[in-house]
Design a protein around this motif. Structure first.
Motif, PDB file in Angstrom:
ATOM      1  N   GLU A   1      -5.610   6.491  -3.689  1.00  0.00           N
ATOM      2  CA  GLU A   1      -5.421   7.430  -2.572  1.00  0.00           C
ATOM      3  C   GLU A   1      -4.303   8.422  -2.871  1.00  0.00           C
ATOM      4  O   GLU A   1      -4.411   9.606  -2.571  1.00  0.00           O
ATOM      5  CB  GLU A   1      -5.111   6.666  -1.280  1.00  0.00           C
ATOM      6  N   GLY A   2      -3.222   7.931  -3.466  1.00  0.00           N
ATOM      7  CA  GLY A   2      -2.099   8.807  -3.800  1.00  0.00           C
ATOM      8  C   GLY A   2      -2.508   9.877  -4.804  1.00  0.00           C
ATOM      9  O   GLY A   2      -2.197  11.060  -4.643  1.00  0.00           O
ATOM     10  N   MET A   3      -3.240   9.475  -5.856  1.00  0.00           N
ATOM     11  CA  MET A   3      -3.664  10.433  -6.881  1.00  0.00           C
ATOM     12  C   MET A   3      -4.686  11.424  -6.338  1.00  0.00           C
ATOM     13  O   MET A   3      -4.780  12.550  -6.817  1.00  0.00           O
ATOM     14  CB  MET A   3      -4.242   9.692  -8.094  1.00  0.00           C
ATOM     15  N   LYS A   4      -5.463  10.992  -5.337  1.00  0.00           N
ATOM     16  CA  LYS A   4      -6.437  11.901  -4.718  1.00  0.00           C
ATOM     17  C   LYS A   4      -5.751  13.149  -4.173  1.00  0.00           C
ATOM     18  O   LYS A   4      -6.330  14.233  -4.175  1.00  0.00           O
ATOM     19  CB  LYS A   4      -7.167  11.192  -3.569  1.00  0.00           C
ATOM     20  N   THR A   5      -4.511  12.995  -3.688  1.00  0.00           N
ATOM     21  CA  THR A   5      -3.795  14.157  -3.145  1.00  0.00           C
ATOM     22  C   THR A   5      -3.501  15.174  -4.254  1.00  0.00           C
ATOM     23  O   THR A   5      -3.205  16.329  -3.977  1.00  0.00           O
ATOM     24  CB  THR A   5      -2.457  13.746  -2.481  1.00  0.00           C
ATOM     25  N   LEU A   6      -3.579  14.729  -5.528  1.00  0.00           N
ATOM     26  CA  LEU A   6      -3.407  15.647  -6.664  1.00  0.00           C
ATOM     27  C   LEU A   6      -4.763  16.110  -7.194  1.00  0.00           C
ATOM     28  O   LEU A   6      -4.844  16.813  -8.202  1.00  0.00           O
ATOM     29  CB  LEU A   6      -2.642  14.941  -7.798  1.00  0.00           C
ATOM     30  N   GLY A   7      -5.840  15.667  -6.530  1.00  0.00           N
ATOM     31  CA  GLY A   7      -7.184  16.036  -6.972  1.00  0.00           C
ATOM     32  C   GLY A   7      -7.667  15.237  -8.175  1.00  0.00           C
ATOM     33  O   GLY A   7      -8.623  15.616  -8.837  1.00  0.00           O
ATOM     34  N   ILE A   8      -7.008  14.110  -8.465  1.00  0.00           N
ATOM     35  CA  ILE A   8      -7.376  13.292  -9.627  1.00  0.00           C
ATOM     36  C   ILE A   8      -8.039  11.999  -9.147  1.00  0.00           C
ATOM     37  O   ILE A   8      -7.449  11.252  -8.367  1.00  0.00           O
ATOM     38  CB  ILE A   8      -6.117  12.964 -10.467  1.00  0.00           C
TER      39      ILE A   8
ATOM     40  N   LEU B   1       0.839  -1.191   0.000  1.00  0.00           N
ATOM     41  CA  LEU B   1       0.000   0.000   0.000  1.00  0.00           C
ATOM     42  C   LEU B   1       0.880   1.248   0.000  1.00  0.00           C
ATOM     43  O   LEU B   1       0.623   2.219  -0.705  1.00  0.00           O
ATOM     44  CB  LEU B   1      -0.865  -0.042   1.270  1.00  0.00           C
ATOM     45  N   LYS B   2       1.931   1.194   0.797  1.00  0.00           N
ATOM     46  CA  LYS B   2       2.840   2.336   0.930  1.00  0.00           C
ATOM     47  C   LYS B   2       3.471   2.697  -0.417  1.00  0.00           C
ATOM     48  O   LYS B   2       3.468   3.858  -0.823  1.00  0.00           O
ATOM     49  CB  LYS B   2       3.933   1.985   1.939  1.00  0.00           C
ATOM     50  N   GLU B   3       3.987   1.678  -1.106  1.00  0.00           N
ATOM     51  CA  GLU B   3       4.678   1.945  -2.369  1.00  0.00           C
ATOM     52  C   GLU B   3       3.725   2.440  -3.458  1.00  0.00           C
ATOM     53  O   GLU B   3       4.046   3.349  -4.220  1.00  0.00           O
ATOM     54  CB  GLU B   3       5.406   0.679  -2.846  1.00  0.00           C
ATOM     55  N   SER B   4       2.517   1.837  -3.517  1.00  0.00           N
ATOM     56  CA  SER B   4       1.594   2.253  -4.570  1.00  0.00           C
ATOM     57  C   SER B   4       1.037   3.651  -4.279  1.00  0.00           C
ATOM     58  O   SER B   4       0.762   4.424  -5.189  1.00  0.00           O
ATOM     59  CB  SER B   4       0.468   1.229  -4.737  1.00  0.00           C
ATOM     60  N   TYR B   5       0.898   3.989  -2.987  1.00  0.00           N
ATOM     61  CA  TYR B   5       0.458   5.332  -2.612  1.00  0.00           C
ATOM     62  C   TYR B   5       1.498   6.361  -3.059  1.00  0.00           C
ATOM     63  O   TYR B   5       1.173   7.363  -3.692  1.00  0.00           O
ATOM     64  CB  TYR B   5       0.259   5.394  -1.094  1.00  0.00           C
ATOM     65  N   GLU B   6       2.757   6.091  -2.737  1.00  0.00           N
ATOM     66  CA  GLU B   6       3.838   7.008  -3.122  1.00  0.00           C
ATOM     67  C   GLU B   6       3.898   7.165  -4.642  1.00  0.00           C
ATOM     68  O   GLU B   6       4.126   8.254  -5.164  1.00  0.00           O
ATOM     69  CB  GLU B   6       5.192   6.488  -2.604  1.00  0.00           C
ATOM     70  N   PHE B   7       3.681   6.052  -5.340  1.00  0.00           N
ATOM     71  CA  PHE B   7       3.692   6.080  -6.798  1.00  0.00           C
ATOM     72  C   PHE B   7       2.569   6.981  -7.324  1.00  0.00           C
ATOM     73  O   PHE B   7       2.785   7.832  -8.189  1.00  0.00           O
ATOM     74  CB  PHE B   7       3.553   4.657  -7.352  1.00  0.00           C
TER      75      PHE B   7
END
Lengths: 331, 331
Positions: A258-265, A225-231
């Motif tokens: 979840e990671g892309m959500k931080t970019l609003g995508i 989860l950590k690696e895919s979130y960072e990706f």
């Protein structure tokens, strides 16, 4: 060292009664059972199952080998195997293959691994593990979650699963398709399932949907989860169009989303994404995915091994189960 | 049944060479090694470690018992234990306690569980499991992640961890504090760690921060991501103020935060939340939490057991490790 006779004498029961207690025979009176167990403690008596096994050569135990048990897929698979074994009077012992050091020990035919009545080996590609491509034992065994031409195996058809994603994923004009995952830190512990999903997916897109192979991009992403979130947090598709993503496992999809959500995508507005596994949490976040019949795979594998142990098979076992596409809200 | 002599004869080597191959002795020539392994296969020879164990009574194996291996905490704990054991020439075997059926089998002193050189029992409260509150064996063992007055044990101080959360959690006037978690489906497989966290937390809030006990609400939430997500999705605090949440595990915090997000309610703007464990993903979502020294716990436990096996201890072992508060962005 105290013997079973010493226990019987001190507990004032017959040797047969002690033996029954040791074998969990329900016909022993509770009072006698307690006396025997107390005496065993008192004398520090160690029951000798080695000698017992020596004569009968049946341990009623099965070895289960897995690269990991620390994820939902393997936990559910092993629970399901364990349940069938338990219903048939077998106990299971888990061997986790955490290191190359252990792999080396497993190549020793006198390892305890091979002293049980049979083995179930999960999600490991033996062809990569041992030189002669089979386990160094004459005990019956079956590979699970691995397609293998030389060994008996049961698996979920990953090529077909990849095709299912290829059939169902939404495609956008002049846009790219990203495949996420497939990175395995040590090839010795991989099972090839990711490659099969990728091949099935690309075959379907290119041959049946006429998609340009050049617009399919395979990106290596770690399985946590950590690696895919960072990706996902750093992912910048080189375009303004909607794009499509095939995450090779639901965990990768969770982290990426979840990671892309931080970019609003977010899917499905900004992109389409399909995962793989259908973990219990996938329904909550409405992830479109491929459901693997994990419990059925465990059940089938355990039953096949028990049949092998009872000499009910002559032919090669090559059992394939079919996954199912689950459409939800991210595609 | 073929013997070691038959193998030696057919392979045209000495019995000593066969024995060396079986014991992974590196001094055997590669050519001889291959000949012996081939002959073993050919004759279906099963090396007899039972007989070997019978004489030396040393298996160089350790049993690890855990209620589950399917989560990050236990995976990291067991990996860490396994590494120390491996460095000291021991192999480990995992026994998962999935059912009451198996618990019953474990009460049998002749179970294979007790035939290794020692046991490490993780996250299980033996006082609830067996009538006489100890394992039915004279082999050395140690309990991990469990505080136990009668048995040797190593644990992380959960009462102190609860106090740390109590010291650091943001409180709001006329507002409630919710404790989430603590629901265990079967008490036999619980270890009491949640109760200790709750007691430490409440002690700190009530005795040192003067918070009204009546405004602390304990809510039973399942331990999975799925259950805590569903709980968060339906959670309606009976007030318009900001409120405070102590999630008894990071997984519960993950699910709760995601579930409440669907209602548009997020930390730290709308409420404060602190988790427990510091899993690898917790840093990504900036969760304030309590870090458990999981790897150190595994290391210490394995080292203590090895000392017990080598008779280097007379006194009771009661080793306590200290957790650490990690402030991030959700409190």
């Amino acid at each position: 060292m105290p013997s079973v006779k010493d226990v019987a004498k001190l507990a004032n029961v017959s040797v047969g009664t002690v033996s029954k207690v040791l074998n969990n025979d329900p016909t022993v009176k509770q009072k006698n059972r307690e006396k025997v167990l107390k005496t065993i403690k008192q004398l520090n008596y160690v029951p000798n199952i080695y000698a017992k096994s020596l004569s009968s050569r049946k341990t009623k135990m099965i070895s289960i080998v897995s690269s990991t048990l620390g994820d939902e897929f393997h936990e559910r698979l092993v629970s399901s195997i364990d349940q069938i074994l338990s219903e048939n009077g077998y106990d299971s012992i888990f061997f986790s293959l955490l290191s190359r050091e252990r792999l080396k020990r497993f190549s020793n035919p006198s390892h305890f691994l091979y002293q049980t009545d049979g083995l179930i080996v999960s999600s490991l590609s033996l062809t990569k593990m041992f030189e002669n491509k089979t386990l160094p034992t004459s005990k019956p065994y079956i590979l699970v979650d691995t397609r293998d031409a030389l060994n008996d195996c049961a698996f979920i058809d990953n090529y077909y699963g990849g095709k299912l994603v290829g059939q169902n994923i939404k495609l956008y004009e002049n846009s790219k398709v990203y495949i996420l995952g497939g990175y395995e830190p040590d090839e010795a512990f991989s099972s090839g399932v990711f490659s099969e999903r990728i091949i099935g997916f690309i075959d379907e897109l290119v041959n049946n949907r006429g998609f340009n192979r050049k617009n399919i991009v395979i990106m290596k992403v770690g399985l946590s989860l950590k690696e895919s979130y960072e990706f996902g947090k750093k992912f910048t598709p080189n375009q303004r169009h909607k794009f499509s993503v095939f995450a090779l496992s639901d965990i990768i999809a969770f982290g990426f989303i979840e990671g892309m959500k931080t970019l609003g995508i977010k899917p499905p507005d900004n992109y389409s994404i399909i995962g793989y596994d259908d973990l219990s949490y996938s329904e909550n976040i409405e992830l479109s995915t491929v459901r693997q019949p994990i419990e059925e795979l465990g059940k089938v594998s355990a039953e096949l091994l028990l049949k092998k142990i009872n000499n009910k098979f002559e032919d090669k076992i090559h059992k394939s189960l079919i996954p199912e596409f689950i459409e939800r809200n991210t595609n």
